[in-house]
Design a protein around this motif. Structure first.
Motif, PDB file in Angstrom:
ATOM      1  N   MET A 127     -20.492  27.763  27.079  1.00 22.98           N
ATOM      2  CA  MET A 127     -20.567  29.217  26.901  1.00 22.98           C
ATOM      3  C   MET A 127     -19.351  29.737  26.165  1.00 22.98           C
ATOM      4  N   SER A 128     -18.144  29.263  26.553  1.00 24.69           N
ATOM      5  CA  SER A 128     -16.917  29.794  25.957  1.00 24.69           C
ATOM      6  C   SER A 128     -16.840  29.450  24.475  1.00 24.69           C
ATOM      7  N   HIS A 129     -17.204  28.189  24.129  1.00 22.43           N
ATOM      8  CA  HIS A 129     -17.141  27.813  22.720  1.00 22.43           C
ATOM      9  C   HIS A 129     -18.162  28.584  21.899  1.00 22.43           C
ATOM     10  N   SER A 130     -19.349  28.788  22.454  1.00 29.56           N
ATOM     11  CA  SER A 130     -20.374  29.541  21.708  1.00 29.56           C
ATOM     12  C   SER A 130     -19.937  30.981  21.499  1.00 29.56           C
ATOM     13  N   PHE A 131     -19.293  31.566  22.507  1.00 29.09           N
ATOM     14  CA  PHE A 131     -18.817  32.942  22.330  1.00 29.09           C
ATOM     15  C   PHE A 131     -17.713  33.001  21.277  1.00 29.09           C
ATOM     16  N   THR A 132     -16.816  32.002  21.292  1.00 26.11           N
ATOM     17  CA  THR A 132     -15.739  31.993  20.296  1.00 26.11           C
ATOM     18  C   THR A 132     -16.307  31.913  18.889  1.00 26.11           C
ATOM     19  N   ARG A 133     -17.296  31.035  18.718  1.00 23.87           N
ATOM     20  CA  ARG A 133     -17.926  30.925  17.402  1.00 23.87           C
ATOM     21  C   ARG A 133     -18.615  32.230  17.034  1.00 23.87           C
ATOM     22  N   PHE A 134     -19.267  32.856  18.027  1.00 26.87           N
ATOM     23  CA  PHE A 134     -19.934  34.133  17.756  1.00 26.87           C
ATOM     24  C   PHE A 134     -18.913  35.195  17.338  1.00 26.87           C
ATOM     25  N   ALA A 135     -17.783  35.243  18.048  1.00 20.50           N
ATOM     26  CA  ALA A 135     -16.750  36.234  17.728  1.00 20.50           C
ATOM     27  C   ALA A 135     -16.202  36.013  16.330  1.00 20.50           C
ATOM     28  N   LEU A 136     -15.981  34.744  15.948  1.00 20.56           N
ATOM     29  CA  LEU A 136     -15.482  34.460  14.602  1.00 20.56           C
ATOM     30  C   LEU A 136     -16.500  34.885  13.548  1.00 20.56           C
ATOM     31  N   ARG A 137     -17.779  34.628  13.841  1.00 20.05           N
ATOM     32  CA  ARG A 137     -18.823  35.049  12.895  1.00 20.05           C
ATOM     33  C   ARG A 137     -18.842  36.569  12.755  1.00 20.05           C
ATOM     34  N   GLN A 138     -18.656  37.275  13.890  1.00 17.23           N
ATOM     35  CA  GLN A 138     -18.640  38.734  13.838  1.00 17.23           C
ATOM     36  C   GLN A 138     -17.458  39.243  13.018  1.00 17.23           C
ATOM     37  N   CYS A 139     -16.294  38.600  13.161  1.00 18.42           N
ATOM     38  CA  CYS A 139     -15.121  39.012  12.382  1.00 18.42           C
ATOM     39  C   CYS A 139     -15.364  38.814  10.890  1.00 18.42           C
ATOM     40  N   ARG A 140     -15.962  37.653  10.540  1.00 22.36           N
ATOM     41  CA  ARG A 140     -16.269  37.419   9.130  1.00 22.36           C
ATOM     42  C   ARG A 140     -17.280  38.441   8.625  1.00 22.36           C
ATOM     43  N   PHE A 141     -18.267  38.778   9.489  1.00 22.81           N
ATOM     44  CA  PHE A 141     -19.278  39.762   9.098  1.00 22.81           C
ATOM     45  C   PHE A 141     -18.648  41.139   8.861  1.00 22.81           C
ATOM     46  N   LEU A 142     -17.738  41.540   9.749  1.00 26.74           N
ATOM     47  CA  LEU A 142     -17.072  42.824   9.583  1.00 26.74           C
ATOM     48  C   LEU A 142     -16.203  42.827   8.340  1.00 26.74           C
ATOM     49  N   GLY A 143     -15.558  41.676   8.052  1.00 25.68           N
ATOM     50  CA  GLY A 143     -14.766  41.578   6.829  1.00 25.68           C
ATOM     51  C   GLY A 143     -15.633  41.753   5.595  1.00 25.68           C
ATOM     52  N   ALA A 144     -16.824  41.134   5.623  1.00 22.92           N
ATOM     53  CA  ALA A 144     -17.739  41.282   4.486  1.00 22.92           C
ATOM     54  C   ALA A 144     -18.192  42.730   4.323  1.00 22.92           C
ATOM     55  N   LEU A 145     -18.398  43.410   5.446  1.00 23.03           N
ATOM     56  CA  LEU A 145     -18.786  44.814   5.372  1.00 23.03           C
ATOM     57  C   LEU A 145     -17.695  45.665   4.735  1.00 23.03           C
ATOM     58  N   LEU A 146     -16.433  45.363   5.078  1.00 25.53           N
ATOM     59  CA  LEU A 146     -15.335  46.124   4.488  1.00 25.53           C
ATOM     60  C   LEU A 146     -15.239  45.872   2.985  1.00 25.53           C
ATOM     61  N   VAL A 147     -15.488  44.624   2.561  1.00 25.36           N
ATOM     62  CA  VAL A 147     -15.505  44.329   1.123  1.00 25.36           C
ATOM     63  C   VAL A 147     -16.624  45.115   0.449  1.00 25.36           C
ATOM     64  N   LEU A 148     -17.811  45.132   1.110  1.00 24.51           N
ATOM     65  CA  LEU A 148     -18.937  45.891   0.573  1.00 24.51           C
ATOM     66  C   LEU A 148     -18.584  47.363   0.459  1.00 24.51           C
ATOM     67  N   ALA A 164     -31.362  38.526  15.908  1.00 22.60           N
ATOM     68  CA  ALA A 164     -30.135  37.872  16.370  1.00 22.60           C
ATOM     69  C   ALA A 164     -30.189  37.602  17.872  1.00 22.60           C
ATOM     70  N   GLU A 165     -30.718  38.559  18.631  1.00 20.43           N
ATOM     71  CA  GLU A 165     -30.827  38.362  20.074  1.00 20.43           C
ATOM     72  C   GLU A 165     -31.821  37.253  20.402  1.00 20.43           C
ATOM     73  N   TYR A 166     -32.922  37.215  19.648  1.00 21.84           N
ATOM     74  CA  TYR A 166     -33.915  36.157  19.883  1.00 21.84           C
ATOM     75  C   TYR A 166     -33.335  34.776  19.597  1.00 21.84           C
ATOM     76  N   LEU A 167     -32.619  34.639  18.478  1.00 20.12           N
ATOM     77  CA  LEU A 167     -32.030  33.345  18.131  1.00 20.12           C
ATOM     78  C   LEU A 167     -30.968  32.935  19.144  1.00 20.12           C
ATOM     79  N   ARG A 168     -30.194  33.933  19.634  1.00 17.47           N
ATOM     80  CA  ARG A 168     -29.176  33.612  20.631  1.00 17.47           C
ATOM     81  C   ARG A 168     -29.814  33.138  21.928  1.00 17.47           C
ATOM     82  N   ASP A 169     -30.862  33.831  22.383  1.00 14.27           N
ATOM     83  CA  ASP A 169     -31.530  33.434  23.623  1.00 14.27           C
ATOM     84  C   ASP A 169     -32.203  32.072  23.476  1.00 14.27           C
ATOM     85  N   ARG A 170     -32.766  31.815  22.280  1.00  8.90           N
ATOM     86  CA  ARG A 170     -33.422  30.528  22.056  1.00  8.90           C
ATOM     87  C   ARG A 170     -32.409  29.387  22.075  1.00  8.90           C
ATOM     88  N   LYS A 171     -31.236  29.620  21.460  1.00 12.96           N
ATOM     89  CA  LYS A 171     -30.195  28.601  21.460  1.00 12.96           C
ATOM     90  C   LYS A 171     -29.675  28.356  22.866  1.00 12.96           C
TER      91      LYS A 171
END
Length: 516
Positions: free
Chosen positions: A1-22, A501-508
Motif C-alpha cells: 500500500m505504501s509503495h503504491s501510494f508513493t508512486r501515485f503521489a509522484l504521478r500526481q506531482c508530475r501531472f500537476l507540473g504538466a498542468l503548470l506548463v500547459l 482513474a478510480e476504476y483502474l486503482r480499485d482493479r489494481k
C-alpha cells in the motif's frame, strides 16, 4: 500500500507540473511594454468601438485587444492598474459614475479630475448615447414621459444591474420623479426579448440601440433632463500619446467621424444582421478613407452552432479553459491537502478553518474578480486563477479533513507501535487510507471549476466564457450554446477521467490482494 501510494503521489506531482506548463503555454507571451492594450465593456456598442480602435491602431504597432471586460467599474480599474491603455467610454458615465461630478461637467472638468490618476479623456467620436427608459407600444398612450411612471406603481420594471446601482441611473430617476416601483435586475442583452414577450413592462436602454425600432418600443421623455449627455470618448493613460505616438495620431483622426445614425446602423448590423464585431468595424472604416484600418479579411457572418463548435477557435478556448481549471485545482490541491491535515489534527482550529474556507464560497464571483483586479494590479489570467483557486479550496480541504478523521485510531496506534514517526504514519498509513475521500473532493472541485471558469472572460482571461459573455451581450443563443456545450462536455470528460482513474486503482488493488 505504501509503495503504491508513493508512486501515485509522484504521478500526481508530475501531472500537476504538466498542468503548470500547459498554463504557461496557454497564457502565451505577455504583452510587451510597446504593445498598445485596448479594452471594452460588455455590451454590443462597446465591442464595436473597441474593434474600431483596434483596427485603426494595429497598422501602427503591436496591439492587444481585450473585449468584454465587464462593467464600468472593472474596466476602469483595469485602466488604473495599467492592465489596459485605453478604452471607449462616455462623458456622462465618467462624470456621474466614476468621478462623482455633476452630470453637466465639461470634458475639461472631467480631465482635471482624471489627471491625478494619470488618466485622461479625449477624441470625442461624434455621437451621444444617453440612457433612456423604454416601454412597449402596447402600453397606454398616456405613458409618454418618465414622470408618468409615478402614476403606475404596478408597472413591472426590470433594469440592467449596472443601471440599478449607478448614481446617474435608477437612484437619480427615483429621486427626481418620485417613482414608487421596485425594479428587478436583468441582463441588458435579455431585456428586449423580455419586453417584447410581455414578461416586463419597461427597461433601461441606450439611445443608439438598434432594437428600439425592431421591437417597436416607445422611449419615454426625460422632461427634467435627469440623464446627462453621454458623448463617446476615449479614456486613456496619459503616457499613451508618447509611448504609442503613431497609433495615437491615427486614433485622433476618428474624432467626429461616428454619428448617431452610424452607431445605430453598426449596432443593428451586429445584433439584427448577425455580422461579427470585426466585420462591422471594418465596413464602417472602409467608408472613411482618411482613417487607416487593418484590412484583414474575415467572415462577415457569425458561424452557425455546428461551425462554431468545430472551428479552430474552439481549440484555443479549450486549451485556455483547461489551463484555468488545471492551474487553479492543482494549486488548490497543493494548498488544500495540508490545510485538511491541519484541520483534522486540530479539531477546534479545523472548524474555524473550514468556516473561513466556506465563507469564500459566499462571495459573488464578479465581486471577487472586481476586488482582485486592484489587489493584483492586473486583469487577465491571474485574477481568474486566484478566484478559481479560492472557490476550489472548500471541497478539497473538507474532504481531506473528513478522510483523515475517518481513519481508524487503531491503524495509527499500530503504526506508531511499529516505530513509525508521526509524519511516516501520515504519509504511509493515513493518506493512503483516506485517498478515496480525498480524490472525491478533488473531483468535485475540478467539475465545479469547469463551470465556474466561464467567469474568467469577464476579466479578459479567455476560455469558453468568451462566447457566453458575447452571447449575453447580443442575446445570441448560438454564441451562448457555443460556450455552454463545450463547458458541459468538458465537465463530463473530467468526471469520466476521475471515474476511470478510480476504476483502474480499485482493479489494481483487487489484483494485488488476490495474488498477495
Amino acid at each position: 500500500m505504501s509503495h503504491s501510494f508513493t508512486r501515485f503521489a509522484l504521478r500526481q506531482c508530475r501531472f500537476l507540473g504538466a498542468l503548470l506548463v500547459l498554463l504557461v503555454m496557454a497564457c502565451g507571451p505577455a504583452a510587451g511594454a510597446d504593445t498598445l492594450r485596448i479594452g471594452s465593456k460588455r455590451f454590443t456598442e462597446s465591442y464595436i468601438l473597441g474593434e474600431i480602435l483596434r483596427q485603426v491602431a494595429e497598422p501602427h504597432g503591436p496591439v492587444r485587444y481585450l473585449p468584454g471586460l465587464g462593467n464600468t467599474a472593472i474596466v476602469f480599474q483595469a485602466l488604473q492598474a495599467g492592465s489596459i491603455d485605453l478604452y471607449p467610454d462616455y462623458t456622462g458615465t465618467l462624470a456621474s459614475e466614476i468621478l462623482r461630478l455633476p452630470g453637466t461637467a465639461t470634458l475639461e472638468q472631467i480631465n482635471a479630475a482624471l489627471a491625478p490618476m494619470g488618466l485622461g479623456a479625449a477624441i470625442a467620436l461624434g455621437f451621444d448615447n444617453t440612457y433612456a427608459i423604454a416601454v412597449s407600444d402596447a402600453q397606454p398612450v398616456s405613458l409618454r414621459a418618465l414622470g408618468d411612471l409615478a402614476g403606475q406603481p404596478d408597472l413591472r420594471i426590470a433594469l440592467s444591474h449596472e443601471f440599478l446601482g449607478r448614481a446617474d441611473g435608477w437612484p437619480a430617476l427615483k429621486r427626481a420623479y418620485g417613482l414608487p416601483q421596485r425594479p428587478s435586475g436583468i441582463d441588458h442583452g435579455l431585456a428586449y426579448e423580455a419586453l417584447a414577450h410581455g414578461q416586463i413592462d419597461a427597461t433601461d436602454i441606450y439611445s443608439t440601440d438598434a432594437k428600439i425600432s425592431k421591437y417597436h418600443l416607445r422611449v419615454l421623455e426625460d422632461n427634467q433632463r435627469v440623464f446627462p449627455r453621454y458623448e463617446a470618448v476615449i479614456v486613456y493613460r496619459l503616457d499613451v500619446p508618447t509611448r504609442h505616438a503613431a497609433a495615437w495620431q491615427a486614433l485622433r483622426r476618428l474624432a467626429g467621424t461616428i454619428g448617431t445614425q452610424d452607431m445605430i446602423a453598426m449596432n443593428a448590423a451586429a445584433e439584427v444582421d448577425g455580422k461579427t464585431f470585426s466585420a462591422v468595424a471594418r465596413n464602417f472604416l472602409s467608408g472613411h478613407p482618411g482613417v487607416s484600418a487593418d484590412g484583414v479579411a474575415r467572415s462577415d457572418q457569425r458561424d452557425n452552432l455546428a461551425g462554431m463548435l468545430t472551428n479552430a477557435d474552439t481549440g484555443r478556448l479549450t486549451v485556455r479553459h483547461l489551463a484555468l481549471v488545471g492551474g487553479s485545482v492543482g494549486a488548490a490541491t497543493l494548498v488544500g491537502v495540508p490545510l485538511g491535515v491541519v484541520a483534522a489534527r486540530r479539531r477546534r482550529f479545523g472548524q474555524v478553518l473550514l468556516a473561513l474556507v466556506g465563507m469564500l464560497q459566499t462571495i459573488p464571483s464578479l465581486a471577487l474578480l472586481a476586488m482582485l483586479i486592484p489587489a493584483l494590479g492586473r486583469i487577465g489570467i491571474w485574477p481568474a486563477l486566484v478566484a478559481l483557486f479560492l472557490y476550489a479550496l472548500l471541497p478539497i480541504v473538507r474532504n481531506a479533513c473528513t478522510g483523515l478523521q475517518e481513519v481508524p485510531a487503531g491503524m495509527r496506534d499500530a503504526a506508531l507501535a511499529l516505530g513509525m514517526r508521526p509524519l511516516q504514519v501520515l504519509w504511509y498509513v493515513e493518506l493512503p487510507l483516506s485517498l478515496p475521500v480525498l480524490l472525491a473532493g478533488i473531483k468535485t472541485a475540478a467539475i465545479i471549476s469547469v463551470g465556474t471558469a466561464t467567469i474568467a472572460a469577464f476579466v479578459g482571461a479567455g476560455g469558453y466564457g468568451e462566447r457566453i459573455v458575447t452571447g449575453l451581450a447580443l442575446n445570441d443563443a448560438t454564441q451562448l450554446l457555443g460556450g455552454a456545450i463545450p463547458a458541459a462536455l468538458l465537465a463530463l470528460v473530467v468526471q469520466g477521467g476521475f471515474g476511470l482513474a478510480e476504476y483502474l486503482r480499485d482493479r489494481k488493488r483487487a489484483r494485488m490482494a488476490k495474488f498477495g
